[in-house]
Design a protein around this motif. Sequence first.
Motif, PDB file in Angstrom:
ATOM      1  N   ILE A   1       0.838  -1.200   0.000  1.00 55.50           N
ATOM      2  CA  ILE A   1       0.000   0.000   0.000  1.00 55.50           C
ATOM      3  C   ILE A   1       0.874   1.252   0.000  1.00 55.50           C
ATOM      4  CG2 ILE A   1      -1.534   1.410   1.448  1.00 55.50           C
ATOM      5  CD1 ILE A   1      -3.075  -1.070   2.155  1.00 55.50           C
ATOM      6  N   ILE A   2       1.949   1.216   0.821  1.00 57.61           N
ATOM      7  CA  ILE A   2       2.869   2.350   0.905  1.00 57.61           C
ATOM      8  C   ILE A   2       3.459   2.676  -0.465  1.00 57.61           C
ATOM      9  CG2 ILE A   2       5.107   3.110   1.843  1.00 57.61           C
ATOM     10  CD1 ILE A   2       4.373   1.484   4.392  1.00 57.61           C
ATOM     11  N   TYR A   3       3.803   1.618  -1.226  1.00 55.91           N
ATOM     12  CA  TYR A   3       4.422   1.818  -2.529  1.00 55.91           C
ATOM     13  C   TYR A   3       3.398   1.848  -3.666  1.00 55.91           C
ATOM     14  CZ  TYR A   3       8.999   1.289  -0.391  1.00 55.91           C
ATOM     15  OH  TYR A   3      10.123   1.489   0.375  1.00 55.91           O
ATOM     16  N   GLY A   4       2.110   1.852  -3.290  1.00 54.08           N
ATOM     17  CA  GLY A   4       1.056   1.995  -4.301  1.00 54.08           C
ATOM     18  C   GLY A   4       0.848   0.767  -5.171  1.00 54.08           C
ATOM     19  N   LYS A   5       1.214  -0.409  -4.684  1.00 47.83           N
ATOM     20  CA  LYS A   5       1.051  -1.644  -5.448  1.00 47.83           C
ATOM     21  C   LYS A   5      -0.315  -2.292  -5.241  1.00 47.83           C
ATOM     22  CE  LYS A   5       5.313  -1.519  -6.991  1.00 47.83           C
ATOM     23  NZ  LYS A   5       5.576  -1.236  -8.433  1.00 47.83           N
ATOM     24  N   ILE A   6      -1.051  -1.840  -4.215  1.00 44.72           N
ATOM     25  CA  ILE A   6      -2.365  -2.393  -3.929  1.00 44.72           C
ATOM     26  C   ILE A   6      -3.163  -1.325  -3.188  1.00 44.72           C
ATOM     27  CG2 ILE A   6      -1.752  -3.378  -1.674  1.00 44.72           C
ATOM     28  CD1 ILE A   6      -3.475  -5.811  -2.370  1.00 44.72           C
ATOM     29  N   ASN A   7      -4.487  -1.291  -3.398  1.00 40.55           N
ATOM     30  CA  ASN A   7      -5.294  -0.317  -2.664  1.00 40.55           C
ATOM     31  C   ASN A   7      -5.919  -0.969  -1.434  1.00 40.55           C
ATOM     32  OD1 ASN A   7      -7.864  -1.533  -3.373  1.00 40.55           O
ATOM     33  ND2 ASN A   7      -7.593  -0.652  -5.418  1.00 40.55           N
ATOM     34  N   ALA A   8      -6.503  -0.139  -0.575  1.00 47.02           N
ATOM     35  CA  ALA A   8      -7.037  -0.624   0.711  1.00 47.02           C
ATOM     36  C   ALA A   8      -8.170  -1.615   0.527  1.00 47.02           C
ATOM     37  CB  ALA A   8      -7.508   0.568   1.555  1.00 47.02           C
ATOM     38  N   ALA A   9      -9.065  -1.368  -0.440  1.00 46.64           N
ATOM     39  CA  ALA A   9     -10.210  -2.263  -0.675  1.00 46.64           C
ATOM     40  C   ALA A   9      -9.731  -3.639  -1.123  1.00 46.64           C
ATOM     41  CB  ALA A   9     -11.147  -1.654  -1.723  1.00 46.64           C
ATOM     42  N   ASP A  10      -8.726  -3.644  -2.025  1.00 44.95           N
ATOM     43  CA  ASP A  10      -8.190  -4.927  -2.493  1.00 44.95           C
ATOM     44  C   ASP A  10      -7.501  -5.682  -1.358  1.00 44.95           C
ATOM     45  OD1 ASP A  10      -9.161  -4.520  -4.975  1.00 44.95           O
ATOM     46  OD2 ASP A  10      -7.240  -4.059  -5.944  1.00 44.95           O
ATOM     47  N   LEU A  11      -6.805  -4.918  -0.486  1.00 42.31           N
ATOM     48  CA  LEU A  11      -6.142  -5.581   0.646  1.00 42.31           C
ATOM     49  C   LEU A  11      -7.170  -6.180   1.610  1.00 42.31           C
ATOM     50  CD1 LEU A  11      -3.581  -6.347   2.156  1.00 42.31           C
ATOM     51  CD2 LEU A  11      -3.651  -4.113   3.301  1.00 42.31           C
ATOM     52  N   MET A  12      -8.292  -5.461   1.808  1.00 39.54           N
ATOM     53  CA  MET A  12      -9.345  -6.004   2.667  1.00 39.54           C
ATOM     54  C   MET A  12      -9.895  -7.313   2.072  1.00 39.54           C
ATOM     55  SD  MET A  12     -13.025  -4.364   3.720  1.00 39.54           S
ATOM     56  CE  MET A  12     -13.691  -4.742   2.098  1.00 39.54           C
ATOM     57  N   ALA A  13     -10.186  -7.288   0.766  1.00 43.37           N
ATOM     58  CA  ALA A  13     -10.666  -8.500   0.093  1.00 43.37           C
ATOM     59  C   ALA A  13      -9.605  -9.597   0.172  1.00 43.37           C
ATOM     60  CB  ALA A  13     -11.010  -8.190  -1.368  1.00 43.37           C
ATOM     61  N   TYR A  14      -8.335  -9.159   0.023  1.00 37.46           N
ATOM     62  CA  TYR A  14      -7.223 -10.120   0.083  1.00 37.46           C
ATOM     63  C   TYR A  14      -7.200 -10.835   1.440  1.00 37.46           C
ATOM     64  CZ  TYR A  14      -2.815 -11.885  -1.719  1.00 37.46           C
ATOM     65  OH  TYR A  14      -1.844 -12.696  -2.228  1.00 37.46           O
ATOM     66  N   LEU A  15      -7.342 -10.050   2.522  1.00 39.51           N
ATOM     67  CA  LEU A  15      -7.322 -10.642   3.864  1.00 39.51           C
ATOM     68  C   LEU A  15      -8.517 -11.557   4.096  1.00 39.51           C
ATOM     69  CD1 LEU A  15      -6.090  -7.584   5.966  1.00 39.51           C
ATOM     70  CD2 LEU A  15      -4.786  -9.611   5.289  1.00 39.51           C
ATOM     71  N   LEU A  16      -9.668 -11.191   3.499  1.00 38.63           N
ATOM     72  CA  LEU A  16     -10.841 -12.067   3.615  1.00 38.63           C
ATOM     73  C   LEU A  16     -10.572 -13.408   2.926  1.00 38.63           C
ATOM     74  CD1 LEU A  16     -13.800  -9.566   3.057  1.00 38.63           C
ATOM     75  CD2 LEU A  16     -13.254 -10.821   5.155  1.00 38.63           C
ATOM     76  N   TYR A  17      -9.893 -13.345   1.760  1.00 35.27           N
ATOM     77  CA  TYR A  17      -9.574 -14.592   1.060  1.00 35.27           C
ATOM     78  C   TYR A  17      -8.506 -15.396   1.802  1.00 35.27           C
ATOM     79  CZ  TYR A  17     -12.487 -14.041  -3.022  1.00 35.27           C
ATOM     80  OH  TYR A  17     -13.563 -13.954  -3.849  1.00 35.27           O
ATOM     81  N   ILE A  18      -7.590 -14.662   2.431  1.00 35.97           N
ATOM     82  CA  ILE A  18      -6.613 -15.366   3.259  1.00 35.97           C
ATOM     83  C   ILE A  18      -7.337 -16.107   4.374  1.00 35.97           C
ATOM     84  CG2 ILE A  18      -4.740 -15.064   4.941  1.00 35.97           C
ATOM     85  CD1 ILE A  18      -3.767 -14.823   2.135  1.00 35.97           C
ATOM     86  N   SER A  19      -8.342 -15.462   4.947  1.00 35.64           N
ATOM     87  CA  SER A  19      -9.145 -16.094   5.995  1.00 35.64           C
ATOM     88  C   SER A  19      -9.818 -17.358   5.462  1.00 35.64           C
ATOM     89  CB  SER A  19     -10.190 -15.102   6.513  1.00 35.64           C
ATOM     90  OG  SER A  19     -10.975 -15.706   7.513  1.00 35.64           O
ATOM     91  N   THR A  20     -10.382 -17.269   4.248  1.00 36.10           N
ATOM     92  CA  THR A  20     -11.012 -18.436   3.608  1.00 36.10           C
ATOM     93  C   THR A  20      -9.982 -19.527   3.356  1.00 36.10           C
ATOM     94  OG1 THR A  20     -12.660 -17.048   2.521  1.00 36.10           O
ATOM     95  CG2 THR A  20     -12.294 -19.225   1.569  1.00 36.10           C
ATOM     96  N   LEU A  21      -8.794 -19.104   2.896  1.00 32.62           N
ATOM     97  CA  LEU A  21      -7.721 -20.069   2.610  1.00 32.62           C
ATOM     98  C   LEU A  21      -7.284 -20.781   3.888  1.00 32.62           C
ATOM     99  CD1 LEU A  21      -5.977 -20.952   0.169  1.00 32.62           C
ATOM    100  CD2 LEU A  21      -4.297 -19.251   0.892  1.00 32.62           C
ATOM    101  N   LEU A  22      -7.112 -20.003   4.958  1.00 32.82           N
ATOM    102  CA  LEU A  22      -6.685 -20.606   6.223  1.00 32.82           C
ATOM    103  C   LEU A  22      -7.778 -21.496   6.819  1.00 32.82           C
ATOM    104  CD1 LEU A  22      -4.779 -17.619   7.827  1.00 32.82           C
ATOM    105  CD2 LEU A  22      -3.807 -19.694   6.840  1.00 32.82           C
ATOM    106  N   ALA A  23      -9.047 -21.119   6.604  1.00 39.09           N
ATOM    107  CA  ALA A  23     -10.148 -21.980   7.055  1.00 39.09           C
ATOM    108  C   ALA A  23     -10.073 -23.324   6.339  1.00 39.09           C
ATOM    109  CB  ALA A  23     -11.489 -21.298   6.793  1.00 39.09           C
ATOM    110  N   SER A  24      -9.716 -23.281   5.052  1.00 36.02           N
ATOM    111  CA  SER A  24      -9.563 -24.525   4.287  1.00 36.02           C
ATOM    112  C   SER A  24      -8.422 -25.362   4.835  1.00 36.02           C
ATOM    113  CB  SER A  24      -9.305 -24.207   2.812  1.00 36.02           C
ATOM    114  OG  SER A  24     -10.386 -23.491   2.266  1.00 36.02           O
TER     115      SER A  24
END
Length: 581
Positions: free
Chosen positions: A276-299
């Motif tokens: 985010i600091i270097y502008g490679k990802i926005n906050a909304a995408d990171l939030m979605a990313y963390l939600l998918y990480i949560s899904t991945l870890l649940a798996s």
Amino acid sequence: MNNRKMPVWYMLKRFLPYFGKYKLTLFLDLLCASLTAVCEIVFPLIAREISNTAIYNPAALTVRTVIGIAVFYLVLRIIDTAANYYMANMGHVMGVKIETDMRRDLFSHLQKLSFSYYSNTKVGQIMGRITSDLFDITEFAHHGPEEMFIVGFKFIASFLILANINLPLTGIIFVLIPIMLVCSLSWRGKMRDAFKRQRHQIGELNAQVEDSLLGIRVVKSFANEEVEKSKFEEGNREFHRVKKLGYRYMAAFQSTTRFFDGLMYITAVAAGGIFIIYGKINAADLMAYLLYISTLLASIRVIVNFSEQFQRGMTGIERFLEIMDTEPDIVDREGAIDVGTLKGDIELRNISFRYDDGDEKVLENISLKVDAGKSIALVGPSGGGKTTLCNLIPRFYEVTDGEILIDGININNMTMHSLRNQIGVVMQDVYMFSGRVRDNIEYGRPGASLDEIKEAAQRAGAAEFIEKLPDGYDTYVGERGVKLSGGQKQRISIARVFLKNPPILILDEATSALDNESERIVQKSLDELAKGRTVFTIAHRLTTIKNADKILVLTENGIEENGTHSELIEKKGLYYHLYNI
């Protein structure tokens, strides 16, 4: 316990055909599993879409849009609920059906195994394999395909979506997954060994409990309750030790996975923050990313939780296959014939026999010819091979050398079913099945009418006492016939053979455990049963076989003497000595 390890691929190869009958149920179960996975995958996308719209195009985010998305997701949850209901209901039913099929096959195979198998295997161990082991397989049969399908679907979908959001961050996260799996699954083999030892030990415990409870009268008569409690406590402690070891490995497995679980979260947060600091990802995408990480870890947690079930299932399948792969010692030869009704001419030609685990021959070079309808008595000291010889005629054991012929046909060329249908056996230790009196008599010829059962009881001298029982022929005899006396049980066993009506009869010390009055009554029934049949009688009470057509004195040296009672008495040899004793 069999320490031979079966490869997982081999066990699955043998297990998967049991799904064959339930392909449609399995297909629908996996379809429902995919629907539930889709519902779970969609939510982070919805959250990402709303967040991105709110940040970059807030004018497009209307109440109507939000309600539309909510209704869409609600429909998905209804589909998810229906799919989950089908999985929890019909998926488990499929597992139970597979368990039923496997239990049927296992019991059927146990019926084929020879006496030698049961001589070396505890019934408690077999009971453990036919009950608790198969229950574990039920759970595995249901959850195995379902969980693996869902996890695989989520992994692939999550990877594609995450890669689309930010490929470098996805690469960092997915590098950790193989490391985590290698570290976690290193405990898998130890878990499997521990679970197998648990199953073996619970079988030992079952066997010890069964032995103690079946012998409860002996226990109490010797006031040895404390001895039995001590034996049980020793086995119980060993089970506790083995189970504790299994949980130690399981805890190590889960803790390792839990560590990597947290590591992946913090990596995603830290790397995402830097991106985010270097502008490679926005906050909304990171939030979605963390939600998918949560899904991945649940798996991944599903894999962790399922791994225990997987190991239990594999252990159950392995123990199932150990019995199924045990070949019967005695089987029908190719081309064996159904002999129908035999006359009962029996010839033993130079037969010898040794047990598989013994070096010395129990019988050696025994020859004997018995005409149909004649009676042969076998006497002699214990260990001479009398019972063994009689067990060879119905092929309970196989001769080592020589051959046995009935009506000129080698018994190895007959089907075992047709051979044993021609032979009736009355033993010293009578086994009564739990049930009614009539059920135990009917066992001699399943499907016989009540009139036929009563006639057999009448001929066996059992009708009088049966009719005096509380419910007559419908009286419950108790486990192993505990509610009947020894003489009563013996007469019922004789009634069984009357109903079977075989041309050949084996009497294995049938009266030796009875008191004098019961012996007199039972002997009268046996004399009636023996009329017109070829009879082999094993006796220690020599007064019961004086009228036999031929008496054989069998010792470890073979047939020492043979002849009629009067001939052997005149010889004043071993029989004369035994008779006077």
